[in-house]
Design an enzyme around this catalytic site. Structure first.
Site, PDB file in Angstrom:
ATOM      1  N   GLU A 181     -34.675 172.231 -26.065  1.00  0.00           N
ATOM      2  CA  GLU A 181     -33.401 171.620 -26.427  1.00  0.00           C
ATOM      3  C   GLU A 181     -33.101 170.393 -25.576  1.00  0.00           C
ATOM      4  O   GLU A 181     -32.563 169.409 -26.073  1.00  0.00           O
ATOM      5  CB  GLU A 181     -32.268 172.647 -26.328  1.00  0.00           C
ATOM      6  CG  GLU A 181     -32.384 173.806 -27.316  1.00  0.00           C
ATOM      7  CD  GLU A 181     -32.332 173.365 -28.779  1.00  0.00           C
ATOM      8  OE1 GLU A 181     -32.011 172.195 -29.058  1.00  0.00           O
ATOM      9  OE2 GLU A 181     -32.625 174.196 -29.652  1.00  0.00           O
ATOM     10  N   TYR A 197     -23.593 171.399 -27.623  1.00  0.00           N
ATOM     11  CA  TYR A 197     -24.711 171.703 -28.506  1.00  0.00           C
ATOM     12  C   TYR A 197     -25.744 172.610 -27.822  1.00  0.00           C
ATOM     13  O   TYR A 197     -26.078 173.687 -28.314  1.00  0.00           O
ATOM     14  CB  TYR A 197     -25.398 170.422 -29.021  1.00  0.00           C
ATOM     15  CG  TYR A 197     -26.734 170.768 -29.612  1.00  0.00           C
ATOM     16  CD1 TYR A 197     -26.800 171.378 -30.856  1.00  0.00           C
ATOM     17  CD2 TYR A 197     -27.907 170.614 -28.889  1.00  0.00           C
ATOM     18  CE1 TYR A 197     -28.015 171.798 -31.390  1.00  0.00           C
ATOM     19  CE2 TYR A 197     -29.120 171.026 -29.399  1.00  0.00           C
ATOM     20  CZ  TYR A 197     -29.162 171.607 -30.650  1.00  0.00           C
ATOM     21  OH  TYR A 197     -30.348 172.041 -31.160  1.00  0.00           O
ATOM     22  N   ASP A 206     -25.189 170.112 -34.413  1.00  0.00           N
ATOM     23  CA  ASP A 206     -25.861 168.890 -33.989  1.00  0.00           C
ATOM     24  C   ASP A 206     -25.622 167.809 -35.051  1.00  0.00           C
ATOM     25  O   ASP A 206     -24.861 168.018 -35.992  1.00  0.00           O
ATOM     26  CB  ASP A 206     -27.358 169.139 -33.779  1.00  0.00           C
ATOM     27  CG  ASP A 206     -28.090 169.255 -35.106  1.00  0.00           C
ATOM     28  OD1 ASP A 206     -27.447 169.604 -36.112  1.00  0.00           O
ATOM     29  OD2 ASP A 206     -29.307 168.991 -35.135  1.00  0.00           O
TER      30      ASP A 206
END
Length: 288
Positions: free
Chosen positions: A35, A118, A136
């Site tokens: 991520e 996020y 996102d």
DNA sequence: GATACGTGGGC
DNA sequence: TGCCCAAGTAT
């Protein structure tokens, strides 16, 4: 209006790409690293670096035990190198505050360096299977089109989390799939330019399609010109230091032919200010 | 809330 | 070719 969940779940089962972080047992650390790397960097460029990173640093404590310089070096050309520094800091925080285990709690994740709305929820949902809205840029575009009938989403807003939450099934496992499916749809079907509406599972209920694909009202902010920018200068300075690492580079040898010496010096100062570069006497090196 | 922050691929 | 875009975050 019917919800998005059922068609998204059915579509995702067949259409989802086979990506490393979707493998069974990929692990929370791998999810966290992926991520970080995926923040503003395309999937295809991330994959090889992710696999090399996890081979070098299989756990947060492994990364925490290495100097930040090595993290910045191995970040290579992924872009936004401060993310490498932040990921290293997060690893130190995980080692020191969480016994080396990636936390599961969203607030604990949010407290880590470099993790925002996020990434915190992406880890909690995709690594731990909890139920949260994960929003996102792909998801925001899907919601803007399918639900609001707009070509492009507005600027990111905290409200986006509640709007996505309203689309999630009560079932925890299904909610996680809907989060992933909305992102996947935005990434490969409901793309920013030339969306593939013929292949879209939401076409029949898409408000944007029903309205005749109206153009977006407000122009997105134009990205600043990169050529000749301070960002370009910072990138060039850091590239020089990465390629020389672990050997420090004399100040006079950093971009001696850069067209704007003032800009070069400003870039070096800002990198030092960010902690990406350290100076000792007239030698520059990555942070130790 | 607007802005700064890399790098490269697609059209 | 030049512009647009990319699984955001911190300040």
């Amino acid at each position: 209006m019917p919800g998005l969940a059922a068609p998204l779940i059915a579509w995702y089962r067949d259409a989802a790409r086979d990506l490393p972080w979707r493998r069974e047992g990929f692990g929370a650390w791998g999810t966290l690293v992926s991520e970080f790397m995926l923040q503003q960097t395309p999937v295809n460029r991330v994959i090889p670096h992710l696999e090399a990173w996890l081979e070098r640093w299989p756990t947060p404590s492994d990364l925490a035990a290495s100097p930040p310089a090595e993290a910045v070096t191995r970040w290579a050309n992924l872009g936004y190198p401060r993310r490498a520094l932040w990921l290293h800091r997060a690893a130190v925080e995980i080692r020191d505050r969480h016994d080396g285990v990636v936390p599961r709690d969203v607030d604990a994740l949010l407290a880590l360096t470099g993790i925002g709305d996020y990434t915190a929820r992406a880890v909690a949902v995709f690594a731990y299977g909890d139920r949260h809205p994960v929003v996102d840029t792909n998801t925001r575009r899907v919601l803007a089109r399918a639900v609001e009938g707009r070509a492009q989403p507005g600027p990111p807003h905290r409200r986006d989390l509640e709007r996505m939450d309203a689309e999630l099934p009560a079932d925890i496992a299904e909610a996680a799939i809907v989060n992933a499916a909305a992102m996947e749809l935005g990434a490969i079907i409901c793309t920013a330019r030339s969306p593939k509406c013929d292949a879209c599972p939401l076409a029949a209920q898409c408000a944007w399609r029903a309205a005749g694909y109206p153009a977006s009202e407000d122009r997105r902010r134009k990205q600043a010109t990169y050529e000749g920018s301070d960002r370009q200068a910072r990138g060039a300075v850091l590239k020089t230091l990465r390629e020389a690492a672990p050997t420090p580079v004399p100040l006079f040898a950093v971009l001696p032919d850069w067209p704007d010496a003032t800009q070069r010096d400003r870039a070096i100062d800002s990198l030092i200010s960010d902690g990406l570069v350290e100076a000792e006497d007239d030698l520059l090196h990555l942070p130790r």
